[in-house]
Design an enzyme around this catalytic site. Sequence first.
Site, PDB file in Angstrom:
ATOM      1  N   TYR A 107       0.826  -1.220   0.000  1.00  0.00           N
ATOM      2  CA  TYR A 107       0.000   0.000   0.000  1.00  0.00           C
ATOM      3  C   TYR A 107       0.863   1.274   0.000  1.00  0.00           C
ATOM      4  O   TYR A 107       0.784   2.080  -0.939  1.00  0.00           O
ATOM      5  CB  TYR A 107      -0.913  -0.069   1.226  1.00  0.00           C
ATOM      6  CG  TYR A 107      -1.723   1.168   1.527  1.00  0.00           C
ATOM      7  CD1 TYR A 107      -2.324   1.909   0.518  1.00  0.00           C
ATOM      8  CD2 TYR A 107      -1.904   1.571   2.851  1.00  0.00           C
ATOM      9  CE1 TYR A 107      -3.087   3.023   0.809  1.00  0.00           C
ATOM     10  CE2 TYR A 107      -2.671   2.680   3.160  1.00  0.00           C
ATOM     11  CZ  TYR A 107      -3.253   3.402   2.136  1.00  0.00           C
ATOM     12  OH  TYR A 107      -4.001   4.516   2.439  1.00  0.00           O
ATOM     13  N   ASP A 129       9.896  -7.297  -3.857  1.00  0.00           N
ATOM     14  CA  ASP A 129       8.726  -7.657  -3.047  1.00  0.00           C
ATOM     15  C   ASP A 129       8.468  -9.156  -3.219  1.00  0.00           C
ATOM     16  O   ASP A 129       8.609  -9.676  -4.328  1.00  0.00           O
ATOM     17  CB  ASP A 129       7.506  -6.856  -3.522  1.00  0.00           C
ATOM     18  CG  ASP A 129       6.394  -6.794  -2.489  1.00  0.00           C
ATOM     19  OD1 ASP A 129       6.062  -5.672  -2.060  1.00  0.00           O
ATOM     20  OD2 ASP A 129       5.851  -7.862  -2.114  1.00  0.00           O
ATOM     21  N   LEU A 145       5.559 -10.500  -2.717  1.00  0.00           N
ATOM     22  CA  LEU A 145       4.145 -10.588  -3.108  1.00  0.00           C
ATOM     23  C   LEU A 145       3.300 -11.434  -2.144  1.00  0.00           C
ATOM     24  O   LEU A 145       2.232 -11.922  -2.522  1.00  0.00           O
ATOM     25  CB  LEU A 145       3.981 -11.096  -4.548  1.00  0.00           C
ATOM     26  CG  LEU A 145       4.606 -10.214  -5.637  1.00  0.00           C
ATOM     27  CD1 LEU A 145       4.315 -10.775  -7.028  1.00  0.00           C
ATOM     28  CD2 LEU A 145       4.102  -8.766  -5.554  1.00  0.00           C
ATOM     29  N   ALA A 159       9.074  -3.485   3.711  1.00  0.00           N
ATOM     30  CA  ALA A 159       8.736  -4.912   3.729  1.00  0.00           C
ATOM     31  C   ALA A 159       8.628  -5.421   5.165  1.00  0.00           C
ATOM     32  O   ALA A 159       9.637  -5.667   5.820  1.00  0.00           O
ATOM     33  CB  ALA A 159       9.812  -5.696   2.976  1.00  0.00           C
ATOM     34  N   ALA A 160       7.404  -5.537   5.642  1.00  0.00           N
ATOM     35  CA  ALA A 160       7.188  -6.011   7.016  1.00  0.00           C
ATOM     36  C   ALA A 160       5.783  -6.566   7.140  1.00  0.00           C
ATOM     37  O   ALA A 160       4.895  -6.188   6.370  1.00  0.00           O
ATOM     38  CB  ALA A 160       7.369  -4.858   8.000  1.00  0.00           C
ATOM     39  N   TYR A 217       4.436  -6.422  17.095  1.00  0.00           N
ATOM     40  CA  TYR A 217       4.602  -5.628  15.868  1.00  0.00           C
ATOM     41  C   TYR A 217       5.365  -4.334  16.158  1.00  0.00           C
ATOM     42  O   TYR A 217       6.388  -4.034  15.530  1.00  0.00           O
ATOM     43  CB  TYR A 217       3.234  -5.319  15.241  1.00  0.00           C
ATOM     44  CG  TYR A 217       3.300  -4.229  14.212  1.00  0.00           C
ATOM     45  CD1 TYR A 217       3.978  -4.423  13.012  1.00  0.00           C
ATOM     46  CD2 TYR A 217       2.714  -2.981  14.454  1.00  0.00           C
ATOM     47  CE1 TYR A 217       4.065  -3.395  12.075  1.00  0.00           C
ATOM     48  CE2 TYR A 217       2.792  -1.957  13.527  1.00  0.00           C
ATOM     49  CZ  TYR A 217       3.473  -2.167  12.339  1.00  0.00           C
ATOM     50  OH  TYR A 217       3.575  -1.154  11.421  1.00  0.00           O
ATOM     51  N   PHE A 233     -15.691  -0.722  17.480  1.00  0.00           N
ATOM     52  CA  PHE A 233     -15.056  -1.450  18.584  1.00  0.00           C
ATOM     53  C   PHE A 233     -14.928  -0.555  19.816  1.00  0.00           C
ATOM     54  O   PHE A 233     -13.876   0.022  20.065  1.00  0.00           O
ATOM     55  CB  PHE A 233     -13.677  -1.966  18.162  1.00  0.00           C
ATOM     56  CG  PHE A 233     -13.699  -2.975  17.053  1.00  0.00           C
ATOM     57  CD1 PHE A 233     -14.774  -3.850  16.889  1.00  0.00           C
ATOM     58  CD2 PHE A 233     -12.630  -3.079  16.165  1.00  0.00           C
ATOM     59  CE1 PHE A 233     -14.788  -4.791  15.863  1.00  0.00           C
ATOM     60  CE2 PHE A 233     -12.632  -4.019  15.141  1.00  0.00           C
ATOM     61  CZ  PHE A 233     -13.714  -4.869  14.994  1.00  0.00           C
ATOM     62  N   ASP A 285      -6.343  -1.637  21.952  1.00  0.00           N
ATOM     63  CA  ASP A 285      -6.559  -0.341  21.304  1.00  0.00           C
ATOM     64  C   ASP A 285      -6.428   0.806  22.311  1.00  0.00           C
ATOM     65  O   ASP A 285      -7.250   0.918  23.220  1.00  0.00           O
ATOM     66  CB  ASP A 285      -7.978  -0.265  20.712  1.00  0.00           C
ATOM     67  CG  ASP A 285      -8.031  -0.709  19.267  1.00  0.00           C
ATOM     68  OD1 ASP A 285      -6.973  -0.730  18.607  1.00  0.00           O
ATOM     69  OD2 ASP A 285      -9.138  -1.022  18.805  1.00  0.00           O
TER      70      ASP A 285
HETATM   71  N1  UDP Z   1     -12.130  -0.074  14.241  1.00  0.00           N
HETATM   72  C1  UDP Z   1     -13.491  -0.307  14.408  1.00  0.00           C
HETATM   73  N2  UDP Z   1     -14.089  -1.243  13.601  1.00  0.00           N
HETATM   74  C2  UDP Z   1     -13.402  -1.953  12.650  1.00  0.00           C
HETATM   75  C3  UDP Z   1     -12.023  -1.696  12.475  1.00  0.00           C
HETATM   76  C4  UDP Z   1     -11.417  -0.750  13.286  1.00  0.00           C
HETATM   77  O1  UDP Z   1     -14.137   0.294  15.252  1.00  0.00           O
HETATM   78  O2  UDP Z   1     -14.016  -2.801  11.978  1.00  0.00           O
HETATM   79  C5  UDP Z   1     -11.466   0.938  15.074  1.00  0.00           C
HETATM   80  C6  UDP Z   1     -10.282   0.413  15.869  1.00  0.00           C
HETATM   81  O3  UDP Z   1     -10.710  -0.098  17.104  1.00  0.00           O
HETATM   82  C7  UDP Z   1      -9.443   1.682  16.020  1.00  0.00           C
HETATM   83  C8  UDP Z   1      -9.752   2.471  14.753  1.00  0.00           C
HETATM   84  O4  UDP Z   1     -10.953   1.921  14.223  1.00  0.00           O
HETATM   85  O5  UDP Z   1      -9.869   2.427  17.126  1.00  0.00           O
HETATM   86  C9  UDP Z   1      -8.663   2.367  13.695  1.00  0.00           C
HETATM   87  O6  UDP Z   1      -8.374   0.990  13.521  1.00  0.00           O
HETATM   88  P1  UDP Z   1      -7.453   0.463  12.353  1.00  0.00           P
HETATM   89  O7  UDP Z   1      -7.409  -1.023  12.465  1.00  0.00           O
HETATM   90  O8  UDP Z   1      -7.888   1.045  11.058  1.00  0.00           O
HETATM   91  O9  UDP Z   1      -6.020   1.089  12.673  1.00  0.00           O
HETATM   92  P2  UDP Z   1      -5.112   1.029  14.012  1.00  0.00           P
HETATM   93  O10 UDP Z   1      -5.427   2.287  14.778  1.00  0.00           O
HETATM   94  O11 UDP Z   1      -5.437  -0.214  14.749  1.00  0.00           O
HETATM   95  O12 UDP Z   1      -3.725   1.061  13.468  1.00  0.00           O
END
Ligand code: UDP
Length: 324
Positions: free
Chosen positions: A11, A31, A33, A73-74, A140, A207, A284
Amino acid sequence: MAILICGGAGYIGSHINKLLHQKGYETVVLDNLVYGHREAVKWGEFVKGELADESEIEAVFQTYKIEAVFHFAAYAYVGESVGEPEKYYYNNVVNTLNLLKVMRKYGCDKIIFSSTCATYGEPDCVPITEEQRQNPINPYGATKLMVERIFKDYAKAYGLRYVALRYFNAAGADPEGEIGESHMPETHLIPLVLDAAAGKRADIKVFGTDYDTPDGSCVRDYIHVADLAEAHFLALQYLEQGGDSDFFNLGNERGTSVLEVIEAVKAVTGKEFSVICTDRRPGDPAILVGSSKKAERILGWKAKYAEIETIVAHAWNWRKHAQF
Ligand code: UDP
């Protein structure tokens, strides 16, 4: 002289490849892939290869005169990294050591690295500046922090020159619609909400709505992938002009909640869809917003596409016509 983009079929790497091509650089994408898309490499040379295999990296350095390396690349699935740390430490850390070894052998001393705000873990305060303590809460983030540390030691011992860019939430797509975000599996908020708007999924789940934030949902700093690309280009110029090794946050310094993202998608697409409030996703943090003042001051970088509606509109435009 060419620029090597490891992970340039992914991306963010593919957007940097496009920009470097526009700026007149010769690029080589390496890459495997596994997560990248061959179709995303529309510019420069493409080599399918593994950073796990030193001889495959060497083959690239033998064929092309590599001036500098961009390293994307990760593996980047936070949840997976908790369950399978071995996969992450090998791929993200050991393979980077392979790359650095070959770079040394061929006298290539410049690298621009895709780091992350996940190296900070739970922030002490927001906006997060580069001075904040880095204390990742998942493997990560730990792999990315380890690589930053390796660079520091290699800079001192071997004269490596590096820029580590700590992104907040990369989002959006090429404003011209040629490339965009496509993950398999997709876990990121904006593509998932767009899929709900397009009727490709039944609903979007929020979430957690009980966070200590203005509307109860998590707040993130969404940064347009084209702005990230510009920062990488400026970082390359900075190293080419003799700049010292350094690290920079890249964010918009503005927080957008999950519910605000959903509203922006509804406004941009004109579509209605089902929104379901569910439990928090483990790990989160409530709020992640970054200060990019250092990048502005030293690299002369300024985000062009800071509005969430613009980010969503570009992502929507791509997703409607996505070729991969
Ligand atoms: N999130 C959500 N529903 C989803 C995917 C993500 O509510 O289906 C929320 C997630 O809990 C976080 C925010 O959206 O607070 C961004 O999540 P994302 O995975 O895009 O990126 P991150 O912040 O984890 O790198």
